[in-house]
Structure formats: C-alpha cells, structure tokens
Design a protein around this motif. Sequence first.
Motif, PDB file in Angstrom:
ATOM      1  N   GLY A 139       6.266  -4.828   0.762  1.00 32.93           N
ATOM      2  CA  GLY A 139       6.414  -3.656  -0.095  1.00 32.93           C
ATOM      3  C   GLY A 139       7.098  -3.994  -1.405  1.00 32.93           C
ATOM      4  O   GLY A 139       6.722  -3.506  -2.471  1.00 32.93           O
ATOM      5  N   ARG A 140       8.110  -4.851  -1.326  1.00 33.70           N
ATOM      6  CA  ARG A 140       8.830  -5.265  -2.553  1.00 33.70           C
ATOM      7  C   ARG A 140       7.899  -6.034  -3.489  1.00 33.70           C
ATOM      8  O   ARG A 140       7.923  -5.821  -4.702  1.00 33.70           O
ATOM      9  N   GLU A 141       7.078  -6.914  -2.922  1.00 29.80           N
ATOM     10  CA  GLU A 141       6.110  -7.655  -3.747  1.00 29.80           C
ATOM     11  C   GLU A 141       5.142  -6.701  -4.425  1.00 29.80           C
ATOM     12  O   GLU A 141       4.822  -6.854  -5.602  1.00 29.80           O
ATOM     13  N   ARG A 142       4.656  -5.702  -3.679  1.00 30.99           N
ATOM     14  CA  ARG A 142       3.713  -4.745  -4.245  1.00 30.99           C
ATOM     15  C   ARG A 142       4.376  -3.920  -5.335  1.00 30.99           C
ATOM     16  O   ARG A 142       3.773  -3.631  -6.373  1.00 30.99           O
ATOM     17  N   GLN A 191      -6.573  -0.633  -0.796  1.00 27.53           N
ATOM     18  CA  GLN A 191      -5.569   0.419  -0.702  1.00 27.53           C
ATOM     19  C   GLN A 191      -4.282  -0.050  -1.374  1.00 27.53           C
ATOM     20  O   GLN A 191      -3.868  -1.196  -1.232  1.00 27.53           O
ATOM     21  N   PHE A 192      -3.682   0.824  -2.126  1.00 26.60           N
ATOM     22  CA  PHE A 192      -2.435   0.571  -2.855  1.00 26.60           C
ATOM     23  C   PHE A 192      -2.614  -0.461  -3.979  1.00 26.60           C
ATOM     24  O   PHE A 192      -1.652  -1.075  -4.415  1.00 26.60           O
ATOM     25  N   GLN A 193      -3.856  -0.636  -4.455  1.00 28.18           N
ATOM     26  CA  GLN A 193      -4.088  -1.544  -5.576  1.00 28.18           C
ATOM     27  C   GLN A 193      -3.282  -1.076  -6.791  1.00 28.18           C
ATOM     28  O   GLN A 193      -2.651  -1.876  -7.465  1.00 28.18           O
ATOM     29  N   ASN A 194      -3.341   0.208  -7.079  1.00 26.32           N
ATOM     30  CA  ASN A 194      -2.505   0.830  -8.101  1.00 26.32           C
ATOM     31  C   ASN A 194      -1.699   1.915  -7.406  1.00 26.32           C
ATOM     32  O   ASN A 194      -2.267   2.752  -6.712  1.00 26.32           O
ATOM     33  N   LEU A 195      -0.415   1.901  -7.605  1.00 25.55           N
ATOM     34  CA  LEU A 195       0.433   2.912  -6.978  1.00 25.55           C
ATOM     35  C   LEU A 195       0.479   4.163  -7.846  1.00 25.55           C
ATOM     36  O   LEU A 195       0.568   4.065  -9.066  1.00 25.55           O
ATOM     37  N   ALA A 218       4.102   7.271   6.294  1.00 24.74           N
ATOM     38  CA  ALA A 218       3.261   6.817   7.412  1.00 24.74           C
ATOM     39  C   ALA A 218       2.266   5.763   6.946  1.00 24.74           C
ATOM     40  O   ALA A 218       2.061   4.744   7.624  1.00 24.74           O
ATOM     41  N   ARG A 219       1.672   5.970   5.776  1.00 20.92           N
ATOM     42  CA  ARG A 219       0.713   4.986   5.248  1.00 20.92           C
ATOM     43  C   ARG A 219       1.405   3.671   4.897  1.00 20.92           C
ATOM     44  O   ARG A 219       0.891   2.587   5.191  1.00 20.92           O
ATOM     45  N   PHE A 220       2.560   3.755   4.251  1.00 18.46           N
ATOM     46  CA  PHE A 220       3.310   2.547   3.903  1.00 18.46           C
ATOM     47  C   PHE A 220       3.714   1.782   5.158  1.00 18.46           C
ATOM     48  O   PHE A 220       3.632   0.560   5.198  1.00 18.46           O
ATOM     49  N   GLU A 221       4.158   2.509   6.172  1.00 26.78           N
ATOM     50  CA  GLU A 221       4.585   1.855   7.410  1.00 26.78           C
ATOM     51  C   GLU A 221       3.392   1.188   8.096  1.00 26.78           C
ATOM     52  O   GLU A 221       3.480   0.053   8.567  1.00 26.78           O
ATOM     53  N   GLN A 222       2.263   1.859   8.105  1.00 28.94           N
ATOM     54  CA  GLN A 222       1.046   1.308   8.706  1.00 28.94           C
ATOM     55  C   GLN A 222       0.610   0.024   8.001  1.00 28.94           C
ATOM     56  O   GLN A 222       0.118  -0.902   8.637  1.00 28.94           O
ATOM     57  N   GLU A 223       0.819  -0.037   6.697  1.00 23.52           N
ATOM     58  CA  GLU A 223       0.438  -1.212   5.905  1.00 23.52           C
ATOM     59  C   GLU A 223       1.519  -2.293   5.888  1.00 23.52           C
ATOM     60  O   GLU A 223       1.356  -3.323   5.244  1.00 23.52           O
ATOM     61  N   GLY A 224       2.648  -2.041   6.549  1.00 22.06           N
ATOM     62  CA  GLY A 224       3.720  -3.038   6.599  1.00 22.06           C
ATOM     63  C   GLY A 224       4.539  -3.127   5.330  1.00 22.06           C
ATOM     64  O   GLY A 224       5.232  -4.120   5.101  1.00 22.06           O
ATOM     65  N   MET A 225       4.489  -2.086   4.496  1.00 17.76           N
ATOM     66  CA  MET A 225       5.233  -2.095   3.240  1.00 17.76           C
ATOM     67  C   MET A 225       6.650  -1.551   3.401  1.00 17.76           C
ATOM     68  O   MET A 225       7.515  -1.827   2.571  1.00 17.76           O
ATOM     69  N   ILE A 226       6.865  -0.779   4.459  1.00 16.16           N
ATOM     70  CA  ILE A 226       8.197  -0.301   4.806  1.00 16.16           C
ATOM     71  C   ILE A 226       8.334  -0.418   6.321  1.00 16.16           C
ATOM     72  O   ILE A 226       7.343  -0.595   7.026  1.00 16.16           O
ATOM     73  N   ARG A 227       9.564  -0.305   6.784  1.00 10.52           N
ATOM     74  CA  ARG A 227       9.778  -0.286   8.244  1.00 10.52           C
ATOM     75  C   ARG A 227      10.850   0.746   8.558  1.00 10.52           C
ATOM     76  O   ARG A 227      11.756   1.001   7.754  1.00 10.52           O
ATOM     77  N   GLU A 228      10.714   1.334   9.718  1.00 11.60           N
ATOM     78  CA  GLU A 228      11.727   2.267  10.194  1.00 11.60           C
ATOM     79  C   GLU A 228      12.915   1.442  10.661  1.00 11.60           C
ATOM     80  O   GLU A 228      12.757   0.468  11.387  1.00 11.60           O
ATOM     81  N   THR A 229      14.112   1.834  10.244  1.00 17.32           N
ATOM     82  CA  THR A 229      15.309   1.085  10.604  1.00 17.32           C
ATOM     83  C   THR A 229      16.177   1.808  11.612  1.00 17.32           C
ATOM     84  O   THR A 229      16.966   1.182  12.310  1.00 17.32           O
ATOM     85  N   GLU A 230      16.059   3.139  11.661  1.00 16.84           N
ATOM     86  CA  GLU A 230      16.869   3.924  12.589  1.00 16.84           C
ATOM     87  C   GLU A 230      16.152   5.225  12.879  1.00 16.84           C
ATOM     88  O   GLU A 230      15.419   5.740  12.044  1.00 16.84           O
TER      89      GLU A 230
END
Length: 105
Positions: free
Chosen positions: A79-82, A5-9, A53-65
């Motif tokens: 997420g930055r590395e990807r 998943q997310f191999q190519n964005l 939701a998918r990015f958050e589930q994969e740990g590529m983003i996080r909710e901050t507020e």
Amino acid sequence: MPREQFQNLTEPMFYILLALLEECCGVDIMDLVEEVSRGRVHIGPGTLYTLLARFEQEGMIRETENQGRKRWYRITEKGRERLLEEQERLRLQLADGERRLEGRG
C-alpha cells in the motif's frame, strides 16, 4: 486490455492510505482525512468501509486490532508503494500542467 485495479487512486483512496500511515480505526480515518485535506475531502462511512475492504483484499492494508465492531488498520508495504507511486504520478501531472499553462510546453 483491462485497467489494473488501483492504477490511479481517487482522492478518497489517496487520503485513506495517507491516513493509514499510522494505525487508525474508521472514525479516526475519517477525521484524519478531513484534517489533512483541511476540510476539502469528506469520506462517509459507506465509502470508507467499501474501500477498506477492497484495500485489505488487495493486500494494501491490514487489520491490526479488532474489538467487536471497532477495527484498526495500517498500511502495508504494498500500500505504501502504491501511495508513493500515486504521489509521483500527481507530481508529474502538476508539473505538466504548470509548464503548459506558463507557455513552456
């Protein structure tokens, strides 16, 4: 072998992660994507919130507020590395195309 998943964005995925280099809520993300892509890429709410939701589930983003229904997000190191990997993949693809179209390969 299944593709990772997310191999190519996709283009919307790339621009969402790019927008989240700074903390943003959903409306800000949609506006930034249009601004950065100079109006070429438009992301609707359905696509945006599905991908968030998918990015958050994969740990590529996080909710901050979270203020009721309004939520802010930020890209994580993963997420930055990807995002950087995708940028390099696109850079190499572009160079291959340029060489081929110019008859050098």
